[in-house]
Design a protein around this motif. Structure first.
Motif, PDB file in Angstrom:
ATOM      1  N   GLY A  35       0.821  -1.209   0.000  1.00 37.68           N
ATOM      2  CA  GLY A  35       0.000   0.000   0.000  1.00 37.68           C
ATOM      3  C   GLY A  35       0.853   1.257   0.000  1.00 37.68           C
ATOM      4  O   GLY A  35       1.763   1.395   0.822  1.00 37.68           O
ATOM      5  N   ALA A  36       0.585   2.173  -0.941  1.00 40.14           N
ATOM      6  CA  ALA A  36       1.343   3.431  -1.042  1.00 40.14           C
ATOM      7  C   ALA A  36       0.456   4.623  -0.714  1.00 40.14           C
ATOM      8  O   ALA A  36       0.405   5.611  -1.438  1.00 40.14           O
ATOM      9  CB  ALA A  36       1.968   3.577  -2.425  1.00 40.14           C
ATOM     10  N   GLY A  37      -0.294   4.516   0.389  1.00 42.87           N
ATOM     11  CA  GLY A  37      -1.001   5.673   0.934  1.00 42.87           C
ATOM     12  C   GLY A  37      -0.068   6.392   1.899  1.00 42.87           C
ATOM     13  O   GLY A  37       1.152   6.127   1.914  1.00 42.87           O
ATOM     14  N   ALA A  38      -0.618   7.295   2.706  1.00 42.06           N
ATOM     15  CA  ALA A  38       0.210   8.080   3.630  1.00 42.06           C
ATOM     16  C   ALA A  38       1.028   7.177   4.544  1.00 42.06           C
ATOM     17  O   ALA A  38       2.222   7.424   4.766  1.00 42.06           O
ATOM     18  CB  ALA A  38      -0.694   9.002   4.458  1.00 42.06           C
ATOM     19  N   ALA A  39       0.410   6.106   5.064  1.00 37.37           N
ATOM     20  CA  ALA A  39       1.112   5.228   6.009  1.00 37.37           C
ATOM     21  C   ALA A  39       2.231   4.466   5.320  1.00 37.37           C
ATOM     22  O   ALA A  39       3.366   4.420   5.808  1.00 37.37           O
ATOM     23  CB  ALA A  39       0.124   4.253   6.653  1.00 37.37           C
ATOM     24  N   GLU A  58       1.839  -1.339  -4.639  1.00 39.09           N
ATOM     25  CA  GLU A  58       0.588  -0.567  -4.636  1.00 39.09           C
ATOM     26  C   GLU A  58      -0.343  -1.116  -5.720  1.00 39.09           C
ATOM     27  O   GLU A  58       0.043  -1.213  -6.888  1.00 39.09           O
ATOM     28  CB  GLU A  58       0.878   0.918  -4.855  1.00 39.09           C
ATOM     29  CG  GLU A  58      -0.323   1.787  -5.200  1.00 39.09           C
ATOM     30  CD  GLU A  58      -1.479   1.709  -4.186  1.00 39.09           C
ATOM     31  OE1 GLU A  58      -1.220   1.853  -2.983  1.00 39.09           O
ATOM     32  OE2 GLU A  58      -2.633   1.472  -4.618  1.00 39.09           O
ATOM     33  N   ALA A  59      -1.581  -1.414  -5.316  1.00 36.61           N
ATOM     34  CA  ALA A  59      -2.543  -1.984  -6.265  1.00 36.61           C
ATOM     35  C   ALA A  59      -2.952  -0.977  -7.336  1.00 36.61           C
ATOM     36  O   ALA A  59      -3.164  -1.343  -8.495  1.00 36.61           O
ATOM     37  CB  ALA A  59      -3.780  -2.456  -5.501  1.00 36.61           C
ATOM     38  N   GLY A  60      -3.062   0.277  -6.963  1.00 38.15           N
ATOM     39  CA  GLY A  60      -3.573   1.297  -7.881  1.00 38.15           C
ATOM     40  C   GLY A  60      -2.493   1.850  -8.798  1.00 38.15           C
ATOM     41  O   GLY A  60      -1.329   1.424  -8.757  1.00 38.15           O
ATOM     42  N   SER A 274     -11.052  -2.364   5.446  1.00 36.19           N
ATOM     43  CA  SER A 274     -12.111  -3.009   4.660  1.00 36.19           C
ATOM     44  C   SER A 274     -11.532  -4.106   3.767  1.00 36.19           C
ATOM     45  O   SER A 274     -12.160  -5.150   3.562  1.00 36.19           O
ATOM     46  CB  SER A 274     -12.795  -1.964   3.777  1.00 36.19           C
ATOM     47  OG  SER A 274     -11.803  -1.231   3.093  1.00 36.19           O
ATOM     48  N   VAL A 275     -10.336  -3.877   3.254  1.00 43.93           N
ATOM     49  CA  VAL A 275      -9.682  -4.880   2.399  1.00 43.93           C
ATOM     50  C   VAL A 275      -9.308  -6.094   3.245  1.00 43.93           C
ATOM     51  O   VAL A 275      -9.529  -7.237   2.857  1.00 43.93           O
ATOM     52  CB  VAL A 275      -8.436  -4.265   1.707  1.00 43.93           C
ATOM     53  CG1 VAL A 275      -7.637  -5.322   0.968  1.00 43.93           C
ATOM     54  CG2 VAL A 275      -8.853  -3.147   0.750  1.00 43.93           C
ATOM     55  N   LEU A 276      -8.779  -5.818   4.443  1.00 39.71           N
ATOM     56  CA  LEU A 276      -8.410  -6.925   5.340  1.00 39.71           C
ATOM     57  C   LEU A 276      -9.642  -7.718   5.752  1.00 39.71           C
ATOM     58  O   LEU A 276      -9.658  -8.938   5.723  1.00 39.71           O
ATOM     59  CB  LEU A 276      -7.737  -6.385   6.610  1.00 39.71           C
ATOM     60  CG  LEU A 276      -6.293  -5.928   6.500  1.00 39.71           C
ATOM     61  CD1 LEU A 276      -5.793  -5.471   7.862  1.00 39.71           C
ATOM     62  CD2 LEU A 276      -5.406  -7.053   5.964  1.00 39.71           C
TER      63      LEU A 276
HETATM   64  C1  LIG Z   1     -14.110  10.899   1.444  1.00 40.32           C
HETATM   65  C2  LIG Z   1     -12.977  10.904   2.449  1.00 40.32           C
HETATM   66  C3  LIG Z   1     -12.729  12.039   3.192  1.00 40.32           C
HETATM   67  C4  LIG Z   1     -11.685  12.059   4.107  1.00 40.32           C
HETATM   68  N1  LIG Z   1     -11.417  13.211   4.781  1.00 40.32           N
HETATM   69  C5  LIG Z   1     -10.346  13.281   5.586  1.00 40.32           C
HETATM   70  C6  LIG Z   1      -9.950  14.508   6.158  1.00 40.32           C
HETATM   71  O1  LIG Z   1     -10.578  15.537   5.907  1.00 40.32           O
HETATM   72  N2  LIG Z   1      -8.856  14.526   6.959  1.00 40.32           N
HETATM   73  C7  LIG Z   1      -8.113  13.406   7.210  1.00 40.32           C
HETATM   74  O2  LIG Z   1      -7.106  13.481   7.934  1.00 40.32           O
HETATM   75  N3  LIG Z   1      -8.459  12.223   6.673  1.00 40.32           N
HETATM   76  C8  LIG Z   1      -9.548  12.139   5.865  1.00 40.32           C
HETATM   77  N4  LIG Z   1      -9.879  10.963   5.268  1.00 40.32           N
HETATM   78  C9  LIG Z   1      -9.162   9.749   5.661  1.00 40.32           C
HETATM   79  C10 LIG Z   1      -7.747   9.680   5.082  1.00 40.32           C
HETATM   80  O3  LIG Z   1      -7.819   9.820   3.694  1.00 40.32           O
HETATM   81  C11 LIG Z   1      -7.149   8.336   5.456  1.00 40.32           C
HETATM   82  O4  LIG Z   1      -7.224   8.122   6.844  1.00 40.32           O
HETATM   83  C12 LIG Z   1      -5.680   8.188   5.070  1.00 40.32           C
HETATM   84  O5  LIG Z   1      -5.409   8.753   3.824  1.00 40.32           O
HETATM   85  C13 LIG Z   1      -5.371   6.703   5.086  1.00 40.32           C
HETATM   86  O6  LIG Z   1      -4.037   6.445   4.746  1.00 40.32           O
HETATM   87  P1  LIG Z   1      -3.529   4.930   4.778  1.00 40.32           P
HETATM   88  O7  LIG Z   1      -2.153   4.928   4.277  1.00 40.32           O
HETATM   89  O8  LIG Z   1      -3.805   4.324   6.093  1.00 40.32           O
HETATM   90  O9  LIG Z   1      -4.504   4.150   3.761  1.00 40.32           O
HETATM   91  P2  LIG Z   1      -4.732   4.377   2.203  1.00 40.32           P
HETATM   92  O10 LIG Z   1      -4.529   5.777   1.832  1.00 40.32           O
HETATM   93  O11 LIG Z   1      -6.025   3.744   1.878  1.00 40.32           O
HETATM   94  O12 LIG Z   1      -3.559   3.535   1.523  1.00 40.32           O
HETATM   95  C14 LIG Z   1      -3.639   2.140   1.408  1.00 40.32           C
HETATM   96  C15 LIG Z   1      -3.205   1.762   0.002  1.00 40.32           C
HETATM   97  O13 LIG Z   1      -3.230   0.323  -0.092  1.00 40.32           O
HETATM   98  C16 LIG Z   1      -3.552   0.000  -1.429  1.00 40.32           C
HETATM   99  N5  LIG Z   1      -3.995  -1.400  -1.458  1.00 40.32           N
HETATM  100  C17 LIG Z   1      -5.161  -1.939  -1.049  1.00 40.32           C
HETATM  101  N6  LIG Z   1      -5.165  -3.272  -1.232  1.00 40.32           N
HETATM  102  C18 LIG Z   1      -3.962  -3.582  -1.762  1.00 40.32           C
HETATM  103  C19 LIG Z   1      -3.360  -4.802  -2.161  1.00 40.32           C
HETATM  104  N7  LIG Z   1      -3.999  -5.977  -2.046  1.00 40.32           N
HETATM  105  N8  LIG Z   1      -2.097  -4.773  -2.679  1.00 40.32           N
HETATM  106  C20 LIG Z   1      -1.432  -3.594  -2.803  1.00 40.32           C
HETATM  107  N9  LIG Z   1      -1.968  -2.405  -2.441  1.00 40.32           N
HETATM  108  C21 LIG Z   1      -3.205  -2.406  -1.920  1.00 40.32           C
HETATM  109  C22 LIG Z   1      -4.639   0.995  -1.780  1.00 40.32           C
HETATM  110  O14 LIG Z   1      -4.772   1.134  -3.179  1.00 40.32           O
HETATM  111  C23 LIG Z   1      -4.130   2.266  -1.101  1.00 40.32           C
HETATM  112  O15 LIG Z   1      -3.378   3.059  -1.997  1.00 40.32           O
HETATM  113  C24 LIG Z   1     -10.891  10.908   4.313  1.00 40.32           C
HETATM  114  C25 LIG Z   1     -11.129   9.758   3.552  1.00 40.32           C
HETATM  115  C26 LIG Z   1     -12.154   9.759   2.628  1.00 40.32           C
HETATM  116  C27 LIG Z   1     -12.395   8.515   1.798  1.00 40.32           C
END
Ligand SMILES: Cc1cc2nc3c(=O)[nH]c(=O)nc-3n(C[C@H](O)[C@H](O)[C@H](O)COP(=O)(O)OP(=O)(O)OC[C@H]3O[C@@H](n4cnc5c(N)ncnc54)[C@H](O)[C@@H]3O)c2cc1C
Length: 476
Positions: A35-39, A58-60, A274-276
């Motif tokens: 996963g290449a989100g913020a975490a 990263e899946a996307g 949700s994926v987990l």
């Molecule tokens: C509509 C909306 C509004 C929001 N508003 C706010 C806000 O105002 N302020 C705030 O702080 N937060 C907000 N959030 C929440 C915030 O976006 C998230 O908490 C944060 O970005 C999560 O980061 P993460 O790295 O944990 O997960 P993610 O950003 O979800 O990263 C996980 C990554 O894993 C990848 N992945 C999934 N399955 C697989 C797989 N099998 N193989 C490889 N890769 C995979 C996904 O594609 C994704 O890129 C909002 C979210 C949404 C949807």
């Protein structure tokens, strides 16, 4: 990375080590991050800065995950949409962050980016189909009871009730239930019926900082992540969904959706909860019951975002958020103090109502306008900006964009929230490392009271990086 570069903040700002003293942690193994989100990006950056070899899968087709800015999307995905060239950044996912002194707040300061605050005094609240400021509601008893309830959320830590049960138990009049749903359940990624009062109360009590609600004035959030983590990007493999992780093996074997296999000595899973929960990744051996038991207590449900352009601002030039309309728990006047025109409304709907929007598809705009019409005497339909067809000299469809997170593959919802009965211990449990090989980060594993948010995702990355380094320096 499949994103426009014109607004990128200079990459040198993200490299802060003046001289490279060699790896801080001597480790010949490799770490895979899913996963290449913020975490995922942040934990990769920390480990990489310590000399540890990382690969991010990263899946996307972009980095950022749920940080997804409209300006960073390919133009062909939004053909002829004037919103693509809006005079301030529009966000399809995370938009605000809390705290100038938070992890993200500090990054913003290092980059010297301008921010705009959304003060609570700018909020409007809906009761009796009317949106008014707190000052204008004055001493209305239902409004006062609702605000008192919101203020004392942290005192609900330990409660096993849903937020709605707690609202009713506190005697808040039904006129104010919808606005509390906008301010609490919806803000926490759910609705008041679904979300647990105890877990939310505990998170509010844990959270520290100045609590200011901020947006970037001119820079899309996704671009900030791209710039800050530019050093990680060569290690990111896009379009690579991981379908299974065999951590009984040494090294660990990852199998991607196309059958390709990869190896790593340690794996960090950062995918949405949700994926987990949905079995999107097959673990071998299966995750232990401490993890699965606590996963069952953390929810992540439907989430719908829309952004609508108007010809004029009829909801108030100084209005920030509007909480509590019937079908749209949260409107946000996103151009506040950022746009010359300030005539754009952003809609965020979570929980059961988001499912309804999801099923409406393209006609969701009619529902949004109908809601505004009720609140503002027909002005939603009257003033929505429409595309212009020069061949017939007529206005056609409304100008709007939507992001239906519920159906977005590999995300499957909004953000995590505690179900009734869940506590912070459940978030601790789902983040527990397994056998010094399998680690977890991501907003749902945050234990600092910032779960569901970018700051929570980043805090989880810091915790997880420490756990990985410890497992290398002090193997069990
Ligand atoms: C509509 C909306 C509004 C929001 N508003 C706010 C806000 O105002 N302020 C705030 O702080 N937060 C907000 N959030 C929440 C915030 O976006 C998230 O908490 C944060 O970005 C999560 O980061 P993460 O790295 O944990 O997960 P993610 O950003 O979800 O990263 C996980 C990554 O894993 C990848 N992945 C999934 N399955 C697989 C797989 N099998 N193989 C490889 N890769 C995979 C996904 O594609 C994704 O890129 C909002 C979210 C949404 C949807």
């Amino acid at each position: 990375m499949g994103v426009a570069g014109s607004w990128l903040i200079p990459g040198f700002l993200s490299r802060c080590a003046p001289a490279d003293p060699g790896p801080e942690v001597n480790y010949s193994g490799s770490v895979a991050i899913i996963g290449a989100g913020a975490a995922g990006l942040y934990v990769a950056d920390i480990l990489r800065s310590k000399g540890i070899k990382v690969t991010v899968y990263e899946a996307g087709n972009q980095i950022g995950g749920r940080v997804k800015s409209l300006r960073n999307q390919p133009a062909e995905a939004y053909p002829n949409s004037p919103l693509m060239s809006s005079d301030f950044p529009l966000e399809l996912g995370a938009d605000t962050y809390i705290g100038t002194d938070s992890t993200l707040g500090k990054i913003v300061q290092v980059y010297g980016l301008r921010t705009t605050e959304f003060p609570s005094s700018a909020n409007h609240f809906v009761m009796d189909n009317t949106a008014k400021s707190a000052a204008d509601w004055g001493s209305d008893p239902d409004f006062a009871a609702a605000m008192a309830f919101r203020q004392s959320l942290s005192s609900l830590a330990g409660s096993g009730q849903s937020v709605q049960q707690a609202v009713v138990a506190a005697g808040v009049g039904s006129r104010a239930h919808s606005l509390l749903n906008g301010m609490i359940g919806n803000a926490y990624g759910a609705d008041n019926e679904l979300a647990g009062a105890g877990g939310i109360g505990e998170e509010e009590a844990l959270r520290t900082g100045d609590g200011k609600i901020l947006v970037l004035t001119g820079n899309p959030l996704q671009e900030l992540l791209i710039s800050r983590f530019i050093g990680v990007q060569p290690s990111v493999k896009l379009n690579t969904p991981i379908a299974s992780i065999d951590y009984s093996a040494n090294p660990i074997v990852l199998t991607a959706g196309d059958g390709a296999t990869y190896q790593a000595d340690k794996v960090i899973v950062t995918v949405p909860v949700s994926v987990l929960k949905g079995g999107g990744i097959n673990f071998s051996p299966a995750l232990p019951s401490t993890h699965t038991g606590s996963l069952a207590k953390i929810g992540m449900g439907a989430s719908f975002r829309a952004i609508v352009e108007f010809k004029r601002n009829f909801w108030g030039e100084t209005t920030g958020f509007i909480f509590g309309s019937g079908n749209v728990p949260e409107f946000m006047s996103v151009g506040l103090s950022r746009s010359t025109f300030n005539a754009t409304l952003q809609i965020t709907v979570n929980g059961a109502k988001a499912l309804a929007y999801s099923s409406l598809g393209e006609s969701a705009i009619n529902q949004i306008l109908a809601d505004l019409d009720v609140l503002y005497g027909g002005q939603g339909t009257q003033f929505v900006r429409r595309k212009f067809d020069p061949s017939t000299s007529t206005e056609t469809d409304p100008i709007w964009v939507k992001e239906d997170w519920t159906t977005r593959e590999y995300i499957l919802g909004g953000y995590s929230y505690p179900l009734p009965g869940a506590t912070n211990q459940d978030r601790k449990n789902i983040g527990q490392p397994i056998n010094g090989k399998l680690f977890f980060a991501g907003e749902a594993t945050d234990i600092t009271g910032n779960a569901g948010m970018i700051n929570g995702a980043m805090a989880s990355a810091e915790r997880c990086a420490e756990e990985v380094v410890k497992s290398i320096l002090e193997p069990a």
